[in-house]
Design a protein around this motif. Structure first.
Motif, PDB file in Angstrom:
ATOM      1  N   GLU A 196       0.827  -1.206   0.000  1.00 17.37           N
ATOM      2  CA  GLU A 196       0.000   0.000   0.000  1.00 17.37           C
ATOM      3  C   GLU A 196       0.862   1.258   0.000  1.00 17.37           C
ATOM      4  N   ILE A 197       1.916   1.246   0.821  1.00 25.35           N
ATOM      5  CA  ILE A 197       2.787   2.414   0.912  1.00 25.35           C
ATOM      6  C   ILE A 197       3.560   2.614  -0.391  1.00 25.35           C
ATOM      7  N   GLU A 198       4.098   1.518  -0.944  1.00 25.84           N
ATOM      8  CA  GLU A 198       4.854   1.604  -2.189  1.00 25.84           C
ATOM      9  C   GLU A 198       3.970   2.042  -3.353  1.00 25.84           C
ATOM     10  N   ALA A 199       2.729   1.593  -3.381  1.00 25.39           N
ATOM     11  CA  ALA A 199       1.807   1.937  -4.463  1.00 25.39           C
ATOM     12  C   ALA A 199       1.218   3.325  -4.265  1.00 25.39           C
ATOM     13  N   GLU A 200       1.576   3.956  -3.175  1.00 30.36           N
ATOM     14  CA  GLU A 200       1.079   5.291  -2.825  1.00 30.36           C
ATOM     15  C   GLU A 200      -0.446   5.331  -2.745  1.00 30.36           C
ATOM     16  N   SER A 201      -1.027   4.212  -2.328  1.00 25.47           N
ATOM     17  CA  SER A 201      -2.475   4.156  -2.176  1.00 25.47           C
ATOM     18  C   SER A 201      -2.908   4.567  -0.767  1.00 25.47           C
ATOM     19  N   VAL A 202      -1.957   4.991   0.045  1.00 25.25           N
ATOM     20  CA  VAL A 202      -2.245   5.415   1.412  1.00 25.25           C
ATOM     21  C   VAL A 202      -2.302   6.940   1.427  1.00 25.25           C
TER      22      VAL A 202
ATOM     23  N   LEU B 140      -0.835   7.841   6.646  1.00 26.46           N
ATOM     24  CA  LEU B 140       0.503   7.322   6.377  1.00 26.46           C
ATOM     25  C   LEU B 140       1.288   7.070   7.657  1.00 26.46           C
ATOM     26  N   ALA B 141       1.296   8.022   8.574  1.00 25.84           N
ATOM     27  CA  ALA B 141       2.043   7.853   9.828  1.00 25.84           C
ATOM     28  C   ALA B 141       1.516   6.655  10.610  1.00 25.84           C
ATOM     29  N   GLU B 142       0.207   6.472  10.611  1.00 31.67           N
ATOM     30  CA  GLU B 142      -0.408   5.338  11.312  1.00 31.67           C
ATOM     31  C   GLU B 142       0.050   4.011  10.693  1.00 31.67           C
ATOM     32  N   LYS B 143       0.088   3.949   9.364  1.00 30.97           N
ATOM     33  CA  LYS B 143       0.518   2.730   8.665  1.00 30.97           C
ATOM     34  C   LYS B 143       1.995   2.445   8.928  1.00 30.97           C
ATOM     35  N   VAL B 144       2.819   3.481   8.915  1.00 28.15           N
ATOM     36  CA  VAL B 144       4.251   3.308   9.159  1.00 28.15           C
ATOM     37  C   VAL B 144       4.474   2.858  10.606  1.00 28.15           C
ATOM     38  N   LYS B 145       3.717   3.405  11.535  1.00 26.46           N
ATOM     39  CA  LYS B 145       3.822   3.007  12.939  1.00 26.46           C
ATOM     40  C   LYS B 145       3.450   1.532  13.105  1.00 26.46           C
ATOM     41  N   ARG B 146       2.384   1.109  12.440  1.00 26.28           N
ATOM     42  CA  ARG B 146       1.961  -0.294  12.506  1.00 26.28           C
ATOM     43  C   ARG B 146       3.023  -1.200  11.879  1.00 26.28           C
ATOM     44  N   ALA B 147       3.577  -0.767  10.751  1.00 25.39           N
ATOM     45  CA  ALA B 147       4.628  -1.543  10.096  1.00 25.39           C
ATOM     46  C   ALA B 147       5.838  -1.691  11.019  1.00 25.39           C
ATOM     47  N   SER B 148       6.185  -0.626  11.702  1.00 20.38           N
ATOM     48  CA  SER B 148       7.310  -0.675  12.644  1.00 20.38           C
ATOM     49  C   SER B 148       7.044  -1.684  13.757  1.00 20.38           C
TER      50      SER B 148
END
Length: 68
Positions: free
Chosen positions: A20-26, A31-39
């Motif tokens: 999702e992040i790479e496809a820029e569909s976020v 975005l910060a929430e997704k990156v935090k979850r990924a971390s």
């Protein structure tokens, strides 16, 4: 830590988040929430792998001691 989370579930979710992040569909708003979850998921997977490695090494060590 989530009790129902397994390595496989965490890895699959992490792959989905990365896609999702790479496809820029976020949207920028999440975005910060997704990156935090990924971390969190990366840390979870790393801990799980370390724990499994220790356990396997302990079992192998016990097998070597017992076989001598």
């Amino acid at each position: 830590m989530e009790t129902s989370l397994t390595y496989e579930k965490a890895y699959q979710e992490l792959k989905q988040l990365a896609h999702e992040i790479e496809a820029e569909s976020v949207s920028v708003d999440v975005l910060a929430e997704k990156v935090k979850r990924a971390s969190f998921l990366i840390g979870y997977c790393q801990d799980k792998l370390r724990s499994t490695e220790k356990e396997v090494n302990n079992i192998i060590g016990q097998m070597n001691l017992g076989g001598s």
